[in-house]
Design a protein around this motif. Sequence first.
Motif, PDB file in Angstrom:
ATOM      1  N   LEU A  74       0.839  -1.202   0.000  1.00  0.00           N
ATOM      2  CA  LEU A  74       0.000   0.000   0.000  1.00  0.00           C
ATOM      3  C   LEU A  74       0.872   1.251   0.000  1.00  0.00           C
ATOM      4  O   LEU A  74       0.616   2.198  -0.752  1.00  0.00           O
ATOM      5  N   HIS A  75       1.902   1.245   0.832  1.00  0.00           N
ATOM      6  CA  HIS A  75       2.851   2.375   0.853  1.00  0.00           C
ATOM      7  C   HIS A  75       3.436   2.599  -0.544  1.00  0.00           C
ATOM      8  O   HIS A  75       3.481   3.738  -1.028  1.00  0.00           O
ATOM      9  N   GLU A  76       3.886   1.528  -1.174  1.00  0.00           N
ATOM     10  CA  GLU A  76       4.485   1.650  -2.507  1.00  0.00           C
ATOM     11  C   GLU A  76       3.481   2.184  -3.523  1.00  0.00           C
ATOM     12  O   GLU A  76       3.821   3.015  -4.364  1.00  0.00           O
ATOM     13  N   GLY A  77       2.256   1.689  -3.468  1.00  0.00           N
ATOM     14  CA  GLY A  77       1.232   2.155  -4.390  1.00  0.00           C
ATOM     15  C   GLY A  77       0.919   3.629  -4.202  1.00  0.00           C
ATOM     16  O   GLY A  77       0.788   4.381  -5.181  1.00  0.00           O
ATOM     17  N   PHE A  78       0.810   4.063  -2.950  1.00  0.00           N
ATOM     18  CA  PHE A  78       0.553   5.480  -2.684  1.00  0.00           C
ATOM     19  C   PHE A  78       1.742   6.337  -3.139  1.00  0.00           C
ATOM     20  O   PHE A  78       1.568   7.429  -3.665  1.00  0.00           O
ATOM     21  N   GLU A  79       2.947   5.819  -2.940  1.00  0.00           N
ATOM     22  CA  GLU A  79       4.132   6.536  -3.402  1.00  0.00           C
ATOM     23  C   GLU A  79       4.107   6.683  -4.929  1.00  0.00           C
ATOM     24  O   GLU A  79       4.380   7.762  -5.467  1.00  0.00           O
ATOM     25  N   ASP A  80       3.761   5.599  -5.616  1.00  0.00           N
ATOM     26  CA  ASP A  80       3.654   5.653  -7.082  1.00  0.00           C
ATOM     27  C   ASP A  80       2.576   6.635  -7.525  1.00  0.00           C
ATOM     28  O   ASP A  80       2.767   7.386  -8.487  1.00  0.00           O
ATOM     29  N   ALA A  81       1.456   6.632  -6.824  1.00  0.00           N
ATOM     30  CA  ALA A  81       0.370   7.553  -7.174  1.00  0.00           C
ATOM     31  C   ALA A  81       0.848   8.995  -7.085  1.00  0.00           C
ATOM     32  O   ALA A  81       0.615   9.792  -8.001  1.00  0.00           O
ATOM     33  N   GLY A  82       1.525   9.332  -6.019  1.00  0.00           N
ATOM     34  CA  GLY A  82       2.010  10.696  -5.842  1.00  0.00           C
ATOM     35  C   GLY A  82       3.124  11.068  -6.800  1.00  0.00           C
ATOM     36  O   GLY A  82       3.181  12.199  -7.294  1.00  0.00           O
ATOM     37  N   LYS A  83       3.995  10.108  -7.075  1.00  0.00           N
ATOM     38  CA  LYS A  83       5.129  10.372  -7.961  1.00  0.00           C
ATOM     39  C   LYS A  83       4.673  10.531  -9.415  1.00  0.00           C
ATOM     40  O   LYS A  83       5.082  11.462 -10.100  1.00  0.00           O
ATOM     41  N   HIS A  84       3.829   9.629  -9.862  1.00  0.00           N
ATOM     42  CA  HIS A  84       3.418   9.638 -11.271  1.00  0.00           C
ATOM     43  C   HIS A  84       2.214  10.540 -11.553  1.00  0.00           C
ATOM     44  O   HIS A  84       1.972  10.896 -12.698  1.00  0.00           O
ATOM     45  N   HIS A  85       1.467  10.863 -10.517  1.00  0.00           N
ATOM     46  CA  HIS A  85       0.266  11.687 -10.693  1.00  0.00           C
ATOM     47  C   HIS A  85       0.185  12.734  -9.588  1.00  0.00           C
ATOM     48  O   HIS A  85      -0.683  12.665  -8.716  1.00  0.00           O
ATOM     49  N   PRO A  86       1.091  13.697  -9.592  1.00  0.00           N
ATOM     50  CA  PRO A  86       1.086  14.709  -8.527  1.00  0.00           C
ATOM     51  C   PRO A  86      -0.186  15.557  -8.529  1.00  0.00           C
ATOM     52  O   PRO A  86      -0.548  16.124  -7.502  1.00  0.00           O
ATOM     53  N   THR A  87      -0.862  15.621  -9.661  1.00  0.00           N
ATOM     54  CA  THR A  87      -2.162  16.297  -9.762  1.00  0.00           C
ATOM     55  C   THR A  87      -3.093  15.364 -10.524  1.00  0.00           C
ATOM     56  O   THR A  87      -2.644  14.442 -11.221  1.00  0.00           O
ATOM     57  N   HIS A  88      -4.400  15.635 -10.378  1.00  0.00           N
ATOM     58  CA  HIS A  88      -5.371  14.794 -11.087  1.00  0.00           C
ATOM     59  C   HIS A  88      -6.674  15.547 -11.283  1.00  0.00           C
ATOM     60  O   HIS A  88      -7.263  16.028 -10.304  1.00  0.00           O
ATOM     61  N   LYS A  89      -7.080  15.649 -12.515  1.00  0.00           N
ATOM     62  CA  LYS A  89      -8.353  16.251 -12.910  1.00  0.00           C
ATOM     63  C   LYS A  89      -8.662  17.494 -12.079  1.00  0.00           C
ATOM     64  O   LYS A  89      -7.870  18.410 -12.016  1.00  0.00           O
ATOM     65  N   GLN A  90      -9.826  17.514 -11.418  1.00  0.00           N
ATOM     66  CA  GLN A  90     -10.271  18.709 -10.706  1.00  0.00           C
ATOM     67  C   GLN A  90      -9.735  18.798  -9.268  1.00  0.00           C
ATOM     68  O   GLN A  90     -10.036  19.750  -8.558  1.00  0.00           O
ATOM     69  N   ILE A  91      -8.934  17.839  -8.839  1.00  0.00           N
ATOM     70  CA  ILE A  91      -8.431  17.832  -7.463  1.00  0.00           C
ATOM     71  C   ILE A  91      -7.481  19.018  -7.274  1.00  0.00           C
ATOM     72  O   ILE A  91      -6.508  19.164  -7.997  1.00  0.00           O
ATOM     73  N   LYS A  92      -7.789  19.854  -6.294  1.00  0.00           N
ATOM     74  CA  LYS A  92      -7.018  21.086  -6.071  1.00  0.00           C
ATOM     75  C   LYS A  92      -5.723  20.846  -5.301  1.00  0.00           C
ATOM     76  O   LYS A  92      -4.715  21.475  -5.558  1.00  0.00           O
ATOM     77  N   GLN A  93      -5.761  19.955  -4.316  1.00  0.00           N
ATOM     78  CA  GLN A  93      -4.594  19.688  -3.476  1.00  0.00           C
ATOM     79  C   GLN A  93      -3.684  18.664  -4.168  1.00  0.00           C
ATOM     80  O   GLN A  93      -4.172  17.713  -4.783  1.00  0.00           O
ATOM     81  N   PRO A  94      -2.365  18.832  -4.087  1.00  0.00           N
ATOM     82  CA  PRO A  94      -1.467  17.847  -4.692  1.00  0.00           C
ATOM     83  C   PRO A  94      -1.697  16.452  -4.107  1.00  0.00           C
ATOM     84  O   PRO A  94      -1.912  16.296  -2.893  1.00  0.00           O
ATOM     85  N   ILE A  95      -1.655  15.458  -4.961  1.00  0.00           N
ATOM     86  CA  ILE A  95      -1.922  14.070  -4.549  1.00  0.00           C
ATOM     87  C   ILE A  95      -0.990  13.619  -3.419  1.00  0.00           C
ATOM     88  O   ILE A  95      -1.466  13.018  -2.444  1.00  0.00           O
ATOM     89  N   PRO A  96       0.319  13.904  -3.476  1.00  0.00           N
ATOM     90  CA  PRO A  96       1.173  13.463  -2.355  1.00  0.00           C
ATOM     91  C   PRO A  96       0.726  14.043  -1.006  1.00  0.00           C
ATOM     92  O   PRO A  96       0.799  13.359   0.015  1.00  0.00           O
TER      93      PRO A  96
END
Length: 164
Positions: A74-96
């Motif tokens: 889970l840690h690795e997946g969340f790290e990948d999410a933040g690294k590869h997708h620091p922003t996403h669509k309408q989300i205002k706050q950075p993913i990390p």
Amino acid sequence: MKLSRLPVVILIGSTSLLLACADLHHHEHEHQKNAHFIPGLGEIMAQTAVRHTKLWFAGQARNWELAAYEVDELHEGFEDAGKHHPTHKQIKQPIPELIAQHMDRPLAGLEQAIKDKNLQTFIENYNALTAACNACHQGTEFGFNVVTQPSFNPFANQAFGTGN
């Protein structure tokens, strides 16, 4: 007559060699292209859902080694999410930042419960993790994606009860 076939043989051989080289180059290019594949945030979150489910069944079976592995995944997946997708669509706050804000505390609690081999604390922290997932989804306008505690084991090909 044998001499007149020589240019044809050379032409066929050269053409075959060029085609083989072109095919090799094509395969190398495809390999390089696939080596840079980055899964979308949806794919990472789908894998997170799998890890979330496997974590539940590992904890219920008191397979603490598998539970620790799933928390690490889970840690690795969340790290990948933040690294590869620091922003996403309408989300205002950075993913990390979102991940740290919502996931750090429940994952740390799960790690401690697993280390202590304490099922009750594991369940409390698992439920906190589930609530954190839903809070993150609500806060990012993805509230239609509701995470729950699994009600059945979809992994018929995995024995959760093995381990320590």
